[in-house]
Design a protein around this motif. Structure first.
Motif, PDB file in Angstrom:
ATOM      1  N   THR A 187       0.828  -1.207   0.000  1.00  0.00           N
ATOM      2  CA  THR A 187       0.000   0.000   0.000  1.00  0.00           C
ATOM      3  C   THR A 187       0.865   1.260   0.000  1.00  0.00           C
ATOM      4  O   THR A 187       0.429   2.310  -0.491  1.00  0.00           O
ATOM      5  N   PHE A 188       2.079   1.159   0.532  1.00  0.00           N
ATOM      6  CA  PHE A 188       2.898   2.350   0.733  1.00  0.00           C
ATOM      7  C   PHE A 188       4.096   2.429  -0.211  1.00  0.00           C
ATOM      8  O   PHE A 188       5.075   3.112   0.088  1.00  0.00           O
ATOM      9  N   THR A 189       4.036   1.749  -1.338  1.00  0.00           N
ATOM     10  CA  THR A 189       5.125   1.865  -2.312  1.00  0.00           C
ATOM     11  C   THR A 189       5.138   3.282  -2.882  1.00  0.00           C
ATOM     12  O   THR A 189       4.113   3.986  -2.896  1.00  0.00           O
ATOM     13  N   VAL A 190       6.299   3.707  -3.367  1.00  0.00           N
ATOM     14  CA  VAL A 190       6.439   5.055  -3.919  1.00  0.00           C
ATOM     15  C   VAL A 190       5.452   5.271  -5.061  1.00  0.00           C
ATOM     16  O   VAL A 190       4.803   6.320  -5.163  1.00  0.00           O
ATOM     17  N   LEU A 247      -4.196   0.387  15.036  1.00  0.00           N
ATOM     18  CA  LEU A 247      -3.717   1.467  15.912  1.00  0.00           C
ATOM     19  C   LEU A 247      -2.418   2.053  15.375  1.00  0.00           C
ATOM     20  O   LEU A 247      -2.246   3.280  15.327  1.00  0.00           O
ATOM     21  N   SER A 248      -1.495   1.177  14.970  1.00  0.00           N
ATOM     22  CA  SER A 248      -0.195   1.638  14.485  1.00  0.00           C
ATOM     23  C   SER A 248      -0.348   2.473  13.226  1.00  0.00           C
ATOM     24  O   SER A 248       0.261   3.545  13.090  1.00  0.00           O
ATOM     25  N   LEU A 249      -1.149   1.990  12.279  1.00  0.00           N
ATOM     26  CA  LEU A 249      -1.307   2.692  11.007  1.00  0.00           C
ATOM     27  C   LEU A 249      -1.939   4.065  11.203  1.00  0.00           C
ATOM     28  O   LEU A 249      -1.467   5.064  10.645  1.00  0.00           O
ATOM     29  N   ILE A 250      -3.004   4.129  11.988  1.00  0.00           N
ATOM     30  CA  ILE A 250      -3.718   5.398  12.122  1.00  0.00           C
ATOM     31  C   ILE A 250      -2.936   6.388  12.978  1.00  0.00           C
ATOM     32  O   ILE A 250      -2.786   7.560  12.611  1.00  0.00           O
ATOM     33  N   ILE A 251      -2.412   5.918  14.118  1.00  0.00           N
ATOM     34  CA  ILE A 251      -1.690   6.845  14.998  1.00  0.00           C
ATOM     35  C   ILE A 251      -0.393   7.304  14.356  1.00  0.00           C
ATOM     36  O   ILE A 251      -0.129   8.508  14.225  1.00  0.00           O
ATOM     37  N   ALA A 252       0.438   6.338  13.932  1.00  0.00           N
ATOM     38  CA  ALA A 252       1.706   6.716  13.303  1.00  0.00           C
ATOM     39  C   ALA A 252       1.479   7.381  11.958  1.00  0.00           C
ATOM     40  O   ALA A 252       2.267   8.225  11.526  1.00  0.00           O
ATOM     41  N   GLY A 253       0.356   7.030  11.301  1.00  0.00           N
ATOM     42  CA  GLY A 253       0.107   7.542   9.961  1.00  0.00           C
ATOM     43  C   GLY A 253      -0.332   8.985   9.915  1.00  0.00           C
ATOM     44  O   GLY A 253      -0.334   9.596   8.851  1.00  0.00           O
ATOM     45  N   LEU A 305       7.261   2.534   7.470  1.00  0.00           N
ATOM     46  CA  LEU A 305       6.429   2.046   6.374  1.00  0.00           C
ATOM     47  C   LEU A 305       5.828   3.190   5.558  1.00  0.00           C
ATOM     48  O   LEU A 305       5.699   3.105   4.337  1.00  0.00           O
ATOM     49  N   GLY A 306       5.446   4.252   6.231  1.00  0.00           N
ATOM     50  CA  GLY A 306       4.762   5.348   5.569  1.00  0.00           C
ATOM     51  C   GLY A 306       5.660   6.493   5.151  1.00  0.00           C
ATOM     52  O   GLY A 306       5.165   7.611   4.928  1.00  0.00           O
ATOM     53  N   ALA A 307       6.962   6.251   5.012  1.00  0.00           N
ATOM     54  CA  ALA A 307       7.897   7.339   4.679  1.00  0.00           C
ATOM     55  C   ALA A 307       7.525   8.034   3.375  1.00  0.00           C
ATOM     56  O   ALA A 307       7.507   9.267   3.296  1.00  0.00           O
ATOM     57  N   ALA A 308       7.221   7.262   2.345  1.00  0.00           N
ATOM     58  CA  ALA A 308       6.884   7.863   1.047  1.00  0.00           C
ATOM     59  C   ALA A 308       5.628   8.716   1.156  1.00  0.00           C
ATOM     60  O   ALA A 308       5.545   9.812   0.576  1.00  0.00           O
TER      61      ALA A 308
END
Length: 415
Positions: free
Chosen positions: A114-117, A245-251, A366-369
């Motif tokens: 989901t998080f590819t460039v 939780l990880s995706l939404i909070i960190a995202g 994971l969500g750097a891009a």
């Protein structure tokens, strides 16, 4: 040579001035022992040391992967010591960030596509549309001549993006934002509030999962629920909740604070803001420099040495905890000349990332891009929409005392 001892990471000396704390640590030799949650840890601000701690397989995040007996407190034990209710600890210790080796790879693979460039770049028009709408609405929120940019732009932009991606209904998003902000405020003096917040997040995640099982959706959570139901060995129910939780909070939390911190930095460095206005092609390099100079995260979570590891500025013994203070590493003068100077051209034309704002190694963000694109959209759109944007001198921004996260409580600007 003995390793110096520094104050507890939750003490006012550390939380009130984290950058000053990290600079004192550098002056003391680059590493020191401090405590956190009743457990000692070795802190490192040297760039090379931080990269080793984050990228070397001799360091693990799960103490269960340490061979033999150890007196090192595990993450569940640390949370228990901090007063988190026991039945909730699993949701803070069974995520992708808490796994090593094949367990980490198993969970990461489920969401990494989901998080590819390429996929994130395809999302750019949608992100731009959200930003344009929020900017158009900003004048409606002006009170006494200024508007809180955190409340009305920096937070709503990434929360809308990540909630669209995961599948959180629009009417529930303000609650998720409030819960995640409370959870990452790191108010360790009020464990009952942290536990209550975490419980609400877990219950909201259960409702979200139930809805996705009952109704058709086109989002990431639909895919994760299907994987859990079809093959529970790939992702357990607790892991699914923790992933949400990880995706939404960190995202959204970190990206929101990148936008807030970066805007404050640009408005207090008008020469740099002028460079960005004159050359929009500078945006990618500018985002990297803002990540380095005022990134949203001060430190990574603890790593544990599976054997004695000799680093540049100290040795970590088997079983000992080490923390890479990435905000300190990002100001390592051996890597970043004149590190305290904000220079948006610093990374222009440079291959890869010289900073550690997204971490390093297996646990690289994971969500750097996605964060980079959201930053580019925000820092490109704000000056364009409001060329005269300035800080409100009557309502100066206040920084939240916190050694883990770098963020303001509010950011009032004049349009």
């Amino acid at each position: 040579m003995s390793t110096p001892t520094f104050p507890d990471l939750t003490s006012p000396e550390a939380t009130a001035d984290p950058l000053g704390f990290l600079e004192r640590l550098r002056e003391a030799g680059g590493s020191a022992i401090a405590s956190f949650g009743g457990a000692p840890a070795r802190l490192f601000v040297d760039d090379t040391d931080a990269r080793t701690i984050l990228g070397d397989k001799r360091f693990v995040v799960n103490t269960a992967n340490l061979e033999g007996e150890t007196t090192t407190l595990s993450r569940p034990e640390l949370l228990r010591n901090l007063g988190i209710e026991p039945d909730l600890i699993v949701y803070a210790t069974e995520g992708v960030l808490d796994k090593d080796g094949i367990d980490h790879v198993r969970l990461r693979k489920l969401v990494s596509r989901t998080f590819t460039v390429r996929r994130v770049q395809a999302m750019r028009p949608g992100i731009q549309a959200i930003a344009d709408r929020l900017l158009a609405e900003l004048p409606d929120h002006v009170e006494d001549g200024s508007v809180d940019l955190l409340r009305h732009f920096a937070y709503p932009l990434p929360i809308a993006v990540i909630c669209d991606l995961v599948g959180v209904p629009e009417d529930e998003r303000p609650r998720w934002q409030a819960w995640s902000h409370a959870l990452t405020s790191f108010d360790l003096g009020a464990p009952e509030r942290l536990s209550a917040t975490l419980r609400e997040l877990v219950e909201a995640s259960r409702r979200l999962i139930a809805d996705h099982r009952e109704h058709e959706h086109d989002d990431l959570l639909t895919d994760l629920v299907r994987v859990t139901d079809d093959n529970g060995e790939r992702m357990s129910e607790d892991e699914l909740i923790t992933m949400i939780l990880s995706l939404i909070i960190a995202g959204h939390e970190t990206t929101a604070n990148l936008i807030g911190n970066g805007t404050h930095a640009l408005l207090t460095h008008p020469d740099q803001l002028a460079l960005l206005k004159d050359d929009p092609e500078l945006l990618p390099a500018a985002v990297h420099e803002l990540l380095r100079w005022c990134g949203p995260v001060f430190q990574t979570r603890m790593r544990y040495a599976s054997e004695d590891v000799e680093l540049n500025t100290g040795t970590v013994r088997r079983g000992e905890a080490a923390i890479a203070m990435i905000a300190g590493a990002n100001r390592d003068p051996n890597v970043h000349p004149e590190p305290d100077r904000l220079d948006l051209t610093r990374h222009q034309g440079a291959p890869g990332e010289a900073h550690l704002a997204f971490g390093h190694g297996m646990h690289y963000c994971l969500g750097a891009a996605l964060a980079r694109v959201e930053g580019q959209v925000a820092f490109g759109s704000l000056p364009s929409a409001f060329p005269g944007l300035s800080l409100d001198p009557n309502r100066p921004a206040s920084r939240q005392p916190n050694i883990a996260f770098n963020r303001f409580e509010d950011l009032y600007v004049r349009l």
